[in-house]
Design a protein around this motif. Structure first.
Motif, mmCIF file in Angstrom:
data_model
loop_
_atom_site.group_PDB
_atom_site.id
_atom_site.type_symbol
_atom_site.label_atom_id
_atom_site.label_comp_id
_atom_site.label_asym_id
_atom_site.label_seq_id
_atom_site.Cartn_x
_atom_site.Cartn_y
_atom_site.Cartn_z
ATOM 1 N N MET A 142 0.860 -1.185 0.000
ATOM 2 C CA MET A 142 0.000 0.000 0.000
ATOM 3 C C MET A 142 0.893 1.232 0.000
ATOM 4 O O MET A 142 1.772 1.372 0.846
ATOM 5 N N SER A 143 0.681 2.110 -0.957
ATOM 6 C CA SER A 143 1.464 3.333 -1.043
ATOM 7 C C SER A 143 0.613 4.519 -0.623
ATOM 8 O O SER A 143 -0.548 4.636 -1.016
ATOM 9 N N MET A 144 1.210 5.412 0.180
ATOM 10 C CA MET A 144 0.525 6.640 0.589
ATOM 11 C C MET A 144 0.968 7.825 -0.249
ATOM 12 O O MET A 144 0.625 8.961 0.039
ATOM 13 N N ASP A 145 1.749 7.561 -1.310
ATOM 14 C CA ASP A 145 2.272 8.624 -2.158
ATOM 15 C C ASP A 145 1.375 8.872 -3.365
ATOM 16 O O ASP A 145 0.709 7.958 -3.863
ATOM 17 N N SER A 146 1.386 10.108 -3.843
ATOM 18 C CA SER A 146 0.759 10.441 -5.112
ATOM 19 C C SER A 146 1.810 10.326 -6.213
ATOM 20 O O SER A 146 2.978 10.673 -6.017
ATOM 21 N N ASP B 278 5.190 11.624 -4.292
ATOM 22 C CA ASP B 278 5.221 12.667 -3.276
ATOM 23 C C ASP B 278 4.166 12.378 -2.215
ATOM 24 O O ASP B 278 3.043 11.987 -2.535
ATOM 25 N N HIS B 279 4.552 12.573 -0.955
ATOM 26 C CA HIS B 279 3.631 12.328 0.149
ATOM 27 C C HIS B 279 3.276 13.659 0.813
ATOM 28 O O HIS B 279 3.727 13.969 1.905
ATOM 29 N N PHE B 280 2.515 14.489 0.099
ATOM 30 C CA PHE B 280 1.963 15.718 0.647
ATOM 31 C C PHE B 280 3.037 16.669 1.184
ATOM 32 O O PHE B 280 2.882 17.259 2.252
ATOM 33 N N SER B 281 4.154 16.809 0.442
ATOM 34 C CA SER B 281 5.163 17.760 0.887
ATOM 35 C C SER B 281 4.648 19.185 0.684
ATOM 36 O O SER B 281 3.814 19.451 -0.184
ATOM 37 N N ILE B 282 5.144 20.120 1.508
ATOM 38 C CA ILE B 282 4.679 21.503 1.435
ATOM 39 C C ILE B 282 5.122 22.146 0.124
ATOM 40 O O ILE B 282 4.345 22.808 -0.568
ATOM 41 N N LYS B 283 6.397 21.931 -0.230
ATOM 42 C CA LYS B 283 6.907 22.455 -1.493
ATOM 43 C C LYS B 283 7.488 21.308 -2.303
ATOM 44 O O LYS B 283 8.304 20.546 -1.810
ATOM 45 N N LYS C 49 13.420 10.699 -4.571
ATOM 46 C CA LYS C 49 12.362 11.346 -3.803
ATOM 47 C C LYS C 49 12.846 12.538 -2.982
ATOM 48 O O LYS C 49 13.782 12.425 -2.188
ATOM 49 N N TYR C 50 12.188 13.681 -3.223
ATOM 50 C CA TYR C 50 12.386 14.939 -2.509
ATOM 51 C C TYR C 50 13.721 15.623 -2.804
ATOM 52 O O TYR C 50 14.018 16.660 -2.202
ATOM 53 N N GLN C 51 14.528 15.094 -3.698
ATOM 54 C CA GLN C 51 15.860 15.658 -3.913
ATOM 55 C C GLN C 51 15.855 16.642 -5.086
ATOM 56 O O GLN C 51 15.794 16.247 -6.251
ATOM 57 N N TYR C 52 15.930 17.918 -4.753
ATOM 58 C CA TYR C 52 15.986 18.968 -5.767
ATOM 59 C C TYR C 52 16.424 20.262 -5.087
ATOM 60 O O TYR C 52 16.400 20.386 -3.857
ATOM 61 N N SER C 53 16.812 21.225 -5.894
ATOM 62 C CA SER C 53 17.095 22.586 -5.407
ATOM 63 C C SER C 53 16.523 23.560 -6.422
ATOM 64 O O SER C 53 16.779 23.431 -7.634
ATOM 65 N N GLU C 54 15.734 24.519 -5.963
ATOM 66 C CA GLU C 54 15.215 25.526 -6.890
ATOM 67 C C GLU C 54 16.357 26.438 -7.333
ATOM 68 O O GLU C 54 17.271 26.727 -6.563
ATOM 69 N N LEU C 55 16.315 26.871 -8.582
ATOM 70 C CA LEU C 55 17.404 27.647 -9.152
ATOM 71 C C LEU C 55 16.908 28.982 -9.698
ATOM 72 O O LEU C 55 15.795 29.072 -10.223
ATOM 73 N N TYR C 56 17.774 30.000 -9.565
ATOM 74 C CA TYR C 56 17.472 31.330 -10.081
ATOM 75 C C TYR C 56 18.725 31.872 -10.747
ATOM 76 O O TYR C 56 19.856 31.497 -10.411
ATOM 77 N N LYS C 57 18.533 32.780 -11.689
ATOM 78 C CA LYS C 57 19.658 33.398 -12.365
ATOM 79 C C LYS C 57 20.338 34.429 -11.456
ATOM 80 O O LYS C 57 19.680 35.118 -10.671
#
Length: 246
Positions: A89-93, A120-125, A148-156
């Motif tokens: 049973m998975s609780m992730d979308s 994703d399991h209902f993360s805020i961002k 899962k959950y591994q990222y960094s937002e990027l900006y110029k």
């Protein structure tokens, strides 16, 4: 599962065009859609969804998974059909994602666009909240899946590079000999947001000086890291814990 609708839903119909469709869905059942023009002709409406047939979940047994890390620009991220497994049973979308590969950081993905799935399991961002990200995708038995959950937002930045705002969580598990440190960065557009002054103490803990400026109900990010630095941080911490690196 049964859905019983009455003519009391006339106000719902009024908000719909006759060419629109209404979708009926329930966990473990097959989603069905009906034209409003067909439903509105009925005096009583009863929708009976057919149950999904479960499939067995087979875990990927590959010991080593090909990892790709790249700067990506979002093309689309959409909810994916839920797979009903008999044995777990998975609780992730689940989501289907497609990104433009702007620059490879690790793994040299060979195409200029990439499609992958994520959970994703209902993360805020979520990574999909941002237009550009440094993201990590692995090949699990022939299926590209977001780590899962591994990222960094990027900006110029003002000098035309990519950078991510300082995040203290990136540094939680690095040892004292780790050489990479946050750098003072001038972003093209200020990275800042407002907050309730009543929680100033908590905000200062999450956004500490000198990396951030907290004043008059506003946080301004002053430091950050470039993509190659962020990858090294992940490589020596969470990606190592996940078994991608020794």
């Amino acid at each position: 599962r049964d859905f019983c609708l009455s003519r009391g839903l006339g106000d719902v119909y009024k908000r719909q065009n006759l060419t629109d469709s209404l979708f009926f869905s329930s966990w473990k059942h097959i989603t069905e859609s009906y034209l409003v023009s067909d439903l509105i002709k009925k005096d009583d409406i009863r929708i009976e969804l057919k149950p999904k047939v479960c499939v067995e979940y087979i875990e990927c047994e590959e010991k080593s998974h090909k990892l790709y890390s790249f700067i990506g620009k979002k093309i689309e991220v959409e909810p994916s059909d839920y797979i009903y497994y008999c044995n777990i049973m998975s609780m992730d979308s689940k989501y289907d994602a497609k990104y433009k590969v702007l620059e490879n950081i690790y793994g040299n993905y060979p195409k200029d666009t990439i499609s992958f799935i994520s959970y994703d399991h209902f993360s805020i961002k979520k990574y999909s909240d941002f237009e550009n990200v440094l993201i990590y995708v692995a090949d699990y038995c022939g299926e590209l899946t977001h780590v899962k959950y591994q990222y960094s937002e990027l900006y110029k930045t003002k000098d035309g590079k990519w950078a991510s705002p300082y995040n203290p969580y990136d540094y939680r598990n690095v040892d004292s000999n780790f050489k990479i440190q946050p750098q003072k960065i001038e972003f093209s557009e200020p990275i800042e947001f407002d907050f309730n002054p009543e929680i100033t103490d908590r905000i200062k803990e999450k956004y500490p000086e000198p990396y951030c400026k907290v004043s008059n109900g506003k946080v301004t990010i002053l430091y950050g890291n470039y993509p190659n630095e962020l990858f090294e941080l992940k490589k020596h911490t969470v990606l190592k814990e996940f078994g991608f690196f020794k």
